[in-house]
Design a protein around this motif. Structure first.
Motif, short mmCIF file in Angstrom:
data_model
loop_
_atom_site.label_atom_id
_atom_site.label_comp_id
_atom_site.label_asym_id
_atom_site.label_seq_id
_atom_site.Cartn_x
_atom_site.Cartn_y
_atom_site.Cartn_z
N MET A 165 0.83 -1.21 0.00
CA MET A 165 0.00 0.00 0.00
C MET A 165 0.86 1.25 0.00
O MET A 165 0.55 2.24 -0.66
CB MET A 165 -0.94 -0.01 1.20
CG MET A 165 -2.06 -1.03 1.10
SD MET A 165 -3.07 -0.80 -0.40
CE MET A 165 -3.71 0.86 -0.12
N LEU A 168 2.16 1.81 -3.45
CA LEU A 168 1.12 2.35 -4.32
C LEU A 168 0.92 3.84 -4.07
O LEU A 168 0.89 4.64 -5.01
CB LEU A 168 -0.20 1.60 -4.10
CG LEU A 168 -1.41 2.12 -4.88
CD1 LEU A 168 -1.14 2.06 -6.38
CD2 LEU A 168 -2.66 1.32 -4.52
N LEU A 169 0.81 4.22 -2.80
CA LEU A 169 0.62 5.63 -2.46
C LEU A 169 1.84 6.45 -2.86
O LEU A 169 1.71 7.54 -3.43
CB LEU A 169 0.37 5.76 -0.96
CG LEU A 169 0.15 7.19 -0.43
CD1 LEU A 169 -1.04 7.83 -1.13
CD2 LEU A 169 -0.06 7.18 1.08
#
Length: 270
Positions: A165, A168-169
């Motif tokens: 995550m 991705l961010l």
């Protein structure tokens, strides 16, 4: 694309030809359809000297490989001088537009004039990219980088799995930061070598022009992406055409947004 009637092909003459162009600042706002027009206007600049464009591209790749053999410093140095070569290709476009030929000396024209300013653009771009990389690593965590450097495959896989995550961010933030950085770079070498604009002012003008022309650039990017996909299909050989077209179409965009002819125009034969 329209051109003045002069036919001098030499690199110094091509740079002096700025006197035939009136610089328009902060730049025009163009309709969305111009994004495709830039590509079509750039095409004859390639087809008039295709072999020279391919030769110039090969020379740049060879230089990049040789310089890259110098550990760490080599790749950084080439990054800094890239706008110098970029400026030379802009000079080549101007020479072709005026009815001249693409000569090998055009590729190195940036080393003969305004070299320091062009290199400063490269340095600013490099600094910007390093800062954006650090932002990305802030999101991902430097543990991933440490695992990559250590070369431990298991540790890398574990670090990546635990940071999905965050990666991705971080990627989204990186993309959001890269867009304005590349927008500031896009036209800067052309403004510096063709008009003597200072590096900072050139980057500000380039950024502003890209933002005001978001829609044509969006369309331009989509079409060029499709063409790139097509170009890589024949074992990547199409890139020998696509990469020069990316330069010639950028030149066409620069001419459309930032300049107007001060002399009667003629048409370049396709």
């Amino acid at each position: 694309m329209s051109t003045p009637g002069s036919t001098s092909p030499a690199a110094p003459a091509a740079i002096a030809a700025d006197e035939d162009l009136k610089l328009v600042l902060p730049g025009r706002t163009r309709p969305a359809g111009d994004g495709v027009k830039w590509i079509s206007d750039g095409w004859p600049l390639f087809t008039k000297s295709p072999l020279m464009w391919i030769l110039a591209l090969i020379i740049l790749v060879v230089i990049a490989v040789i310089v890259g053999l110098i550990p760490f410093i080599g790749s950084l140095a080439f990054q800094i001088v890239t706008p110098v070569f970029y400026g030379g290709l802009i000079v080549a476009c101007r020479a072709i537009e005026r009815g001249g030929e693409f000569e090998l000396e055009h590729l190195f024209a940036g080393f003969k004039t305004r070299t320091a300013s062009l290199m400063l653009i490269g340095l600013l771009l490099l600094v910007g990219m390093v800062l954006i990389f650090l932002v990305f690593m802030f999101f991902v965590g430097f543990g991933v980088l440490g695992a990559v450097i250590a070369g431990n495959t298991e540790n890398v896989a574990t670090a990546l799995a635990g940071s999905a995550m965050a990666i991705l961010l971080g990627s989204l933030v990186t993309l959001a930061l890269m867009v304005p950085l590349l927008a500031a770079y896009w036209f800067a070498p052309a403004l510096v070598i063709m008009h003597g604009v200072s590096p900072m002012d050139a980057m500000k003008a380039s950024f502003g022009a890209c933002m005001r022309n978001f829609m044509p650039f969006l369309l331009y990017g989509i079409v060029m992406m499709v063409l790139c996909i097509v170009a890589v299909i024949p074992i990547g050989l199409g890139l020998l055409v696509w990469i020069p077209l990316s330069f010639t179409s950028t030149y066409a965009a620069y001419r459309d947004i930032f300049t107007e002819d001060s002399r009667p125009a003629a048409t370049v034969a396709v």
